[in-house]
Scaffold this active site. Sequence first.
Site, PDB file in Angstrom:
ATOM      1  N   LYS A  90       2.966   6.022  -1.669  1.00  0.00           N
ATOM      2  CA  LYS A  90       4.164   5.835  -0.856  1.00  0.00           C
ATOM      3  C   LYS A  90       5.382   6.513  -1.495  1.00  0.00           C
ATOM      4  CE  LYS A  90       2.448   1.429   1.040  1.00  0.00           C
ATOM      5  NZ  LYS A  90       2.723  -0.021   1.199  1.00  0.00           N
ATOM      6  N   TYR A 148       1.112   1.697  11.076  1.00  0.00           N
ATOM      7  CA  TYR A 148       1.351   0.275  10.829  1.00  0.00           C
ATOM      8  C   TYR A 148       1.472  -0.530  12.129  1.00  0.00           C
ATOM      9  CZ  TYR A 148       1.924   0.602   5.734  1.00  0.00           C
ATOM     10  OH  TYR A 148       1.707   0.757   4.391  1.00  0.00           O
ATOM     11  N   PHE A 202       9.716  -7.592   9.008  1.00  0.00           N
ATOM     12  CA  PHE A 202       9.828  -6.542   7.998  1.00  0.00           C
ATOM     13  C   PHE A 202       9.519  -5.149   8.540  1.00  0.00           C
ATOM     14  CE2 PHE A 202       5.430  -8.189   7.569  1.00  0.00           C
ATOM     15  CZ  PHE A 202       4.697  -7.020   7.655  1.00  0.00           C
ATOM     16  N   ARG A 209      -9.039  -1.676  -2.940  1.00  0.00           N
ATOM     17  CA  ARG A 209      -8.188  -2.862  -2.703  1.00  0.00           C
ATOM     18  C   ARG A 209      -8.073  -3.665  -4.003  1.00  0.00           C
ATOM     19  NH1 ARG A 209      -5.054  -3.129   1.876  1.00  0.00           N
ATOM     20  NH2 ARG A 209      -5.114  -5.396   1.741  1.00  0.00           N
ATOM     21  N   THR A 232      -0.893  -7.410  -1.965  1.00  0.00           N
ATOM     22  CA  THR A 232       0.242  -6.774  -1.291  1.00  0.00           C
ATOM     23  C   THR A 232       1.556  -7.041  -2.027  1.00  0.00           C
ATOM     24  OG1 THR A 232      -0.937  -7.148   0.775  1.00  0.00           O
ATOM     25  CG2 THR A 232       1.393  -6.565   0.948  1.00  0.00           C
ATOM     26  N   ARG A 289      -0.521  -2.248  -8.515  1.00  0.00           N
ATOM     27  CA  ARG A 289       0.697  -2.963  -8.120  1.00  0.00           C
ATOM     28  C   ARG A 289       1.125  -3.962  -9.188  1.00  0.00           C
ATOM     29  NH1 ARG A 289      -1.410  -3.934  -1.896  1.00  0.00           N
ATOM     30  NH2 ARG A 289      -0.418  -2.128  -0.909  1.00  0.00           N
ATOM     31  N   ASN A 349       5.671  -1.331  -2.959  1.00  0.00           N
ATOM     32  CA  ASN A 349       4.397  -1.601  -3.637  1.00  0.00           C
ATOM     33  C   ASN A 349       3.507  -0.374  -3.831  1.00  0.00           C
ATOM     34  OD1 ASN A 349       3.406  -1.345  -1.072  1.00  0.00           O
ATOM     35  ND2 ASN A 349       2.646  -3.445  -0.883  1.00  0.00           N
ATOM     36  N   HIS A 390      -0.878   2.559  -0.430  1.00  0.00           N
ATOM     37  CA  HIS A 390      -1.604   1.998   0.711  1.00  0.00           C
ATOM     38  C   HIS A 390      -3.083   2.326   0.558  1.00  0.00           C
ATOM     39  CE1 HIS A 390      -2.938   1.102   4.806  1.00  0.00           C
ATOM     40  NE2 HIS A 390      -3.631   2.217   4.701  1.00  0.00           N
ATOM     41  N   GLU A 420      -7.462   5.402  10.222  1.00  0.00           N
ATOM     42  CA  GLU A 420      -6.381   5.999   9.438  1.00  0.00           C
ATOM     43  C   GLU A 420      -6.723   7.435   9.014  1.00  0.00           C
ATOM     44  OE1 GLU A 420      -5.937   3.000   6.430  1.00  0.00           O
ATOM     45  OE2 GLU A 420      -5.031   1.567   7.827  1.00  0.00           O
TER      46      GLU A 420
END
Length: 149
Positions: A9, A49, A57, A85, A91, A102, A112, A115, A126
């Site tokens: 990100k 998203y 948010f 993950r 998250t 993270r 964070n 993704h 995706e």
Amino acid sequence: MERTFLMLKPDAVQRGLMGEILGRIEAKGYKPVAMKFMRIPKELAERHYAEHKGKGFFPGLIEYMTSGPVLVMVWEGDNIIMGMRSMMGKTNPQDAPLGTIRGDLAQQTGRNLIHGSDGPESAKREIELFFNDYEIQDWKRSLDPWFTE
Ligand code: DAT
Ligand code: MG
């Protein structure tokens, strides 16, 4: 082999953490099959998203995700969706254990760093959202047999 969609990100790019994060993923033995450095248009961020549309948010999330360049990628490996993950951590970085990306490198949910797809269906969706077939490389790596038997 399973594939997942990953994105570093804007905060990961701005903080100069691309190398640190990519190094962890490479060291695990996962194999990159696609990468693109890009600025995500707002509509694409909203589609990516879409499941969060309407939540409080959401506007801030879209603003953050479109605030600067990101590195979008497809990686391949044995059970990589769940594996990534785990490597990413929860998250909210404050719930992510040390040792995770993270948990080690981030403080807040809204910053964070990374993704990763959360299941086979979202991975497929995706990957197709961000990449054409010709941008994805099927390639053999000579070390592959030393990572997976
Ligand atoms: P993940 O990125 O771990 O798959 P998610 O899909 O639930 O988490 O949420 C997508 C992103 O939206 C997340 O990385 C950061 C943001 N987000 C989620 N929940 C949030 C919240 N309660 N407050 C602020 N941002 C949030
Ligand atoms: Mg998610």
